[in-house]
Design a protein around this motif. Structure first.
Motif: not given
Length: 93
Positions: A6-9, A24-28, A31-35, A55-65
């Motif tokens: 679960m990724l944010a940019v 990001i969209a081409a890589n299965p 999953t982009l969930v926020a920006a 970061l405060a609203a998306e505690p389930g993120l795995d990574a941020v680009s």
């Protein structure tokens, strides 16, 4: 986890739109969930105006680009005090 990160940019500028988001969209594996961006939004995901709110609203993120230009000084800092260098392009929780 469902098999993808679960990724944010952060930083939705020309290069992010032309290169990062399509990659990001081409890589299965992602999953982009926020920006977060002061001046732009990404369709079909939750959008925030700064990294702290994201970061405060998306505690389930795995990574941020971090897609920040050189002019930002190379560091992003959230309201919770966490920071990362532009050279380390992905922030892992």
């Amino acid at each position: 986890m469902n098999g993808s990160y679960m990724l944010a940019v952060v930083g939705v500028g020309k290069i992010a739109c032309d290169q990062h988001l399509p990659a990001i969209a081409a890589n299965p594996g992602f999953t982009l969930v926020a920006a977060a961006s002061r001046n732009a939004q990404v369709e079909s995901v939750r959008n925030y105006t700064d990294i702290g709110a994201l970061l405060a609203a998306e505690p389930g993120l795995d990574a941020v680009s971090l897609c920040a230009p050189n002019s930002t000084g190379g560091t992003a800092r959230s309201s919770n005090g966490k920071s990362t260098s532009r050279r380390r392009m992905v922030y892992w929780r």
